[in-house]
Design a protein around this motif. Structure first.
Motif, PDB file in Angstrom:
ATOM      1  N   ASP A 139       0.719  -1.290  -0.030  1.00  0.00           N
ATOM      2  CA  ASP A 139      -0.131  -0.050  -0.028  1.00  0.00           C
ATOM      3  C   ASP A 139       0.888   1.177   0.063  1.00  0.00           C
ATOM      4  O   ASP A 139       1.772   1.331   0.470  1.00  0.00           O
ATOM      5  N   GLY A 140       0.094   2.369  -0.624  1.00  0.00           N
ATOM      6  CA  GLY A 140       1.038   3.489  -1.050  1.00  0.00           C
ATOM      7  C   GLY A 140       0.513   4.678  -0.164  1.00  0.00           C
ATOM      8  O   GLY A 140       0.150   5.733  -0.469  1.00  0.00           O
ATOM      9  N   GLY A 141      -0.059   4.572   1.167  1.00  0.00           N
ATOM     10  CA  GLY A 141      -0.444   5.584   1.926  1.00  0.00           C
ATOM     11  C   GLY A 141       0.567   6.686   2.246  1.00  0.00           C
ATOM     12  O   GLY A 141       1.592   6.508   1.804  1.00  0.00           O
ATOM     13  N   THR A 142       0.172   7.566   3.160  1.00  0.00           N
ATOM     14  CA  THR A 142       1.235   8.835   3.340  1.00  0.00           C
ATOM     15  C   THR A 142       2.439   8.168   4.178  1.00  0.00           C
ATOM     16  O   THR A 142       3.480   8.693   3.712  1.00  0.00           O
ATOM     17  N   GLY A 143       2.382   7.054   4.560  1.00  0.00           N
ATOM     18  CA  GLY A 143       3.675   6.430   5.213  1.00  0.00           C
ATOM     19  C   GLY A 143       4.705   6.465   3.847  1.00  0.00           C
ATOM     20  O   GLY A 143       6.085   6.115   4.077  1.00  0.00           O
ATOM     21  N   LEU A 144       4.198   6.220   2.588  1.00  0.00           N
ATOM     22  CA  LEU A 144       5.254   5.824   1.568  1.00  0.00           C
ATOM     23  C   LEU A 144       6.184   7.110   1.434  1.00  0.00           C
ATOM     24  O   LEU A 144       7.223   6.792   0.886  1.00  0.00           O
ATOM     25  N   ARG A 145       5.786   8.431   1.684  1.00  0.00           N
ATOM     26  CA  ARG A 145       6.834   9.385   1.617  1.00  0.00           C
ATOM     27  C   ARG A 145       8.142   9.386   2.511  1.00  0.00           C
ATOM     28  O   ARG A 145       9.248   9.574   1.804  1.00  0.00           O
ATOM     29  N   LEU A 146       7.791   8.894   3.698  1.00  0.00           N
ATOM     30  CA  LEU A 146       9.099   8.869   4.582  1.00  0.00           C
ATOM     31  C   LEU A 146       9.968   7.550   4.257  1.00  0.00           C
ATOM     32  O   LEU A 146      11.044   7.618   4.300  1.00  0.00           O
ATOM     33  N   TRP A 183      15.008   5.748   1.096  1.00  0.00           N
ATOM     34  CA  TRP A 183      15.802   4.902   0.197  1.00  0.00           C
ATOM     35  C   TRP A 183      16.561   5.724  -0.521  1.00  0.00           C
ATOM     36  O   TRP A 183      17.425   5.024  -1.397  1.00  0.00           O
ATOM     37  N   LEU A 184      16.551   7.099  -0.511  1.00  0.00           N
ATOM     38  CA  LEU A 184      17.382   7.801  -1.609  1.00  0.00           C
ATOM     39  C   LEU A 184      18.876   7.493  -1.448  1.00  0.00           C
ATOM     40  O   LEU A 184      19.314   7.901  -2.790  1.00  0.00           O
ATOM     41  N   ARG A 185      19.334   7.216  -0.639  1.00  0.00           N
ATOM     42  CA  ARG A 185      20.843   6.901  -0.536  1.00  0.00           C
ATOM     43  C   ARG A 185      21.160   5.609  -1.391  1.00  0.00           C
ATOM     44  O   ARG A 185      22.401   5.275  -1.600  1.00  0.00           O
ATOM     45  N   ASP A 186      20.202   4.801  -1.807  1.00  0.00           N
ATOM     46  CA  ASP A 186      20.501   3.563  -2.444  1.00  0.00           C
ATOM     47  C   ASP A 186      20.140   3.580  -3.850  1.00  0.00           C
ATOM     48  O   ASP A 186      19.942   2.661  -4.411  1.00  0.00           O
ATOM     49  N   MET A 187      19.939   4.559  -4.486  1.00  0.00           N
ATOM     50  CA  MET A 187      19.536   4.716  -5.969  1.00  0.00           C
ATOM     51  C   MET A 187      20.718   4.231  -6.701  1.00  0.00           C
ATOM     52  O   MET A 187      22.012   4.513  -6.528  1.00  0.00           O
ATOM     53  N   ALA A 245       9.468   9.520  -3.487  1.00  0.00           N
ATOM     54  CA  ALA A 245      10.971  10.187  -4.038  1.00  0.00           C
ATOM     55  C   ALA A 245      11.508   9.408  -5.171  1.00  0.00           C
ATOM     56  O   ALA A 245      12.001   9.823  -6.376  1.00  0.00           O
ATOM     57  N   PRO A 246      11.511   8.029  -4.951  1.00  0.00           N
ATOM     58  CA  PRO A 246      12.130   7.047  -5.876  1.00  0.00           C
ATOM     59  C   PRO A 246      11.461   7.214  -7.214  1.00  0.00           C
ATOM     60  O   PRO A 246      11.900   6.866  -8.327  1.00  0.00           O
ATOM     61  N   ALA A 247       9.994   7.449  -7.326  1.00  0.00           N
ATOM     62  CA  ALA A 247       9.350   7.564  -8.671  1.00  0.00           C
ATOM     63  C   ALA A 247       9.980   9.038  -9.496  1.00  0.00           C
ATOM     64  O   ALA A 247       9.823   8.814 -10.566  1.00  0.00           O
ATOM     65  N   PHE A 248      10.724   9.782  -8.948  1.00  0.00           N
ATOM     66  CA  PHE A 248      11.108  11.001  -9.528  1.00  0.00           C
ATOM     67  C   PHE A 248      12.758  10.695 -10.010  1.00  0.00           C
ATOM     68  O   PHE A 248      13.234  11.689 -10.386  1.00  0.00           O
ATOM     69  N   VAL A 249      13.269   9.623  -9.708  1.00  0.00           N
ATOM     70  CA  VAL A 249      14.659   9.395  -9.982  1.00  0.00           C
ATOM     71  C   VAL A 249      14.983   8.536 -11.253  1.00  0.00           C
ATOM     72  O   VAL A 249      14.302   7.381 -10.959  1.00  0.00           O
ATOM     73  N   PRO A 250      15.556   9.116 -12.302  1.00  0.00           N
ATOM     74  CA  PRO A 250      15.696   8.169 -13.601  1.00  0.00           C
ATOM     75  C   PRO A 250      16.852   6.961 -13.116  1.00  0.00           C
ATOM     76  O   PRO A 250      17.331   7.095 -12.276  1.00  0.00           O
ATOM     77  N   GLY A 251      16.357   5.658 -13.803  1.00  0.00           N
ATOM     78  CA  GLY A 251      17.024   4.744 -13.461  1.00  0.00           C
ATOM     79  C   GLY A 251      16.411   3.766 -12.223  1.00  0.00           C
ATOM     80  O   GLY A 251      16.891   2.481 -12.368  1.00  0.00           O
TER      81      GLY A 251
END
Length: 263
Positions: free
Chosen positions: A28-35, A40-44, A67-73
């Motif tokens: 599920d993609g509730g508001t907890g998905l943002r945090l 995960w941003l350091r693992d791109m 945020a990961p949906a906004f990162v190419p790759g």
């Protein structure tokens, strides 16, 4: 609901991460998905698998801020049932159309892969992780999911209710599972209308007596009370947890940041 009365339990809507080796699975993609996405941003770059129980607002509203949906790759696989109201893709696109949101789903830089699931279908991830679905009881439909990995299993079953007996489909899905994360929105009195005056039967949510009945019918080892009513304070959730433990000792109320290590 965020605020001082829920500072301990937390105020985000439904989002649960399951790690199986290198596989990243989200329910599920509730508001907890943002945090979660920010952590995960350091693992791109990465690949993630996001399973939706259904597409009611509180289960998808965090995705525009993932945020990961906004990162190419990055590659994000998204799964859910297709029904008369549409698919996961149409629901996510709809909430990101003008005037609701400034960025449309189709312009996100990550690779978004959508998968329409049939009830009972098993998805295999990284060769050794299996995710299986079953239909629950909720207005508009809902899927519960079971993850199996290296002899361990966890079941995610939210926004559902049993009616007269433990739901046979959920009993079969959850048989001998190590952990059950189950919709425990109400107390039995709130569900029946004895407290609050409005019966909740047919609303697609449950209570801890029904959760314990499923635990015992399926032989589950740990019960996690989930999807708390936003009107319940921390104290009310802890009281719900206490009463559940009187019926099944290994019961635990879900809270923000809870981690369960199953290996």
């Amino acid at each position: 609901m965020p605020g001082p009365d829920t500072a301990e339990i937390g105020g985000n809507t439904s989002c649960v991460e399951v790690r199986c080796g290198t596989a990243r699975i989200i329910f599920d993609g509730g508001t907890g998905l943002r945090l979660l996405g920010n952590s995960w941003l350091r693992d791109m770059p990465l690949t993630a698998h996001l399973f939706f129980s259904h597409v009611h607002w509180d289960h998808i509203q965090g995705f525009p801020f993932f945020a990961p949906a906004f990162v190419p790759g990055n590659t994000i696989h998204m799964y859910g049932a297709a029904n008369v109201t549409g698919t996961v893709e149409t629901a996510l696109a709809g909430q990101m159309e003008t005037p609701n949101f400034p960025v449309h789903l189709t312009t996100l830089p990550a690779s978004l892969q959508f998968h329409d699931l049939r009830e009972g279908e098993t998805v295999t991830i990284d060769d050794d992780v299996r995710v299986t679905s079953a239909a629950g009881n909720h207005p508009g439909g809902v899927f519960a999911y079971r993850v199996d990995y290296k002899g361990r299993s966890v079941v995610y079953a939210t926004d559902t209710e049993h009616y007269s007996i433990p739901d046979p489909k959920l009993v079969a899905l959850a048989r001998d599972a190590d952990v059950l994360v189950f919709d425990t929105m109400y107390t039995p009195e709130e569900y029946s209308g004895e407290r609050g005056g409005i019966p909740k039967t047919g609303w697609g949510h449950s209570h801890f007596e029904a959760g314990v009945a499923l635990v015992k019918a399926a032989g589950i080892k740990k019960y996690v009370l989930f999807h708390h009513d936003p009107s319940q304070t921390d104290a009310m959730v802890r009281e719900k947890e206490r009463r559940a433990r009187e019926l099944f000792a290994d019961s635990l109320a879900a809270y923000e940041g809870l981690v369960i290590d199953m290996l």
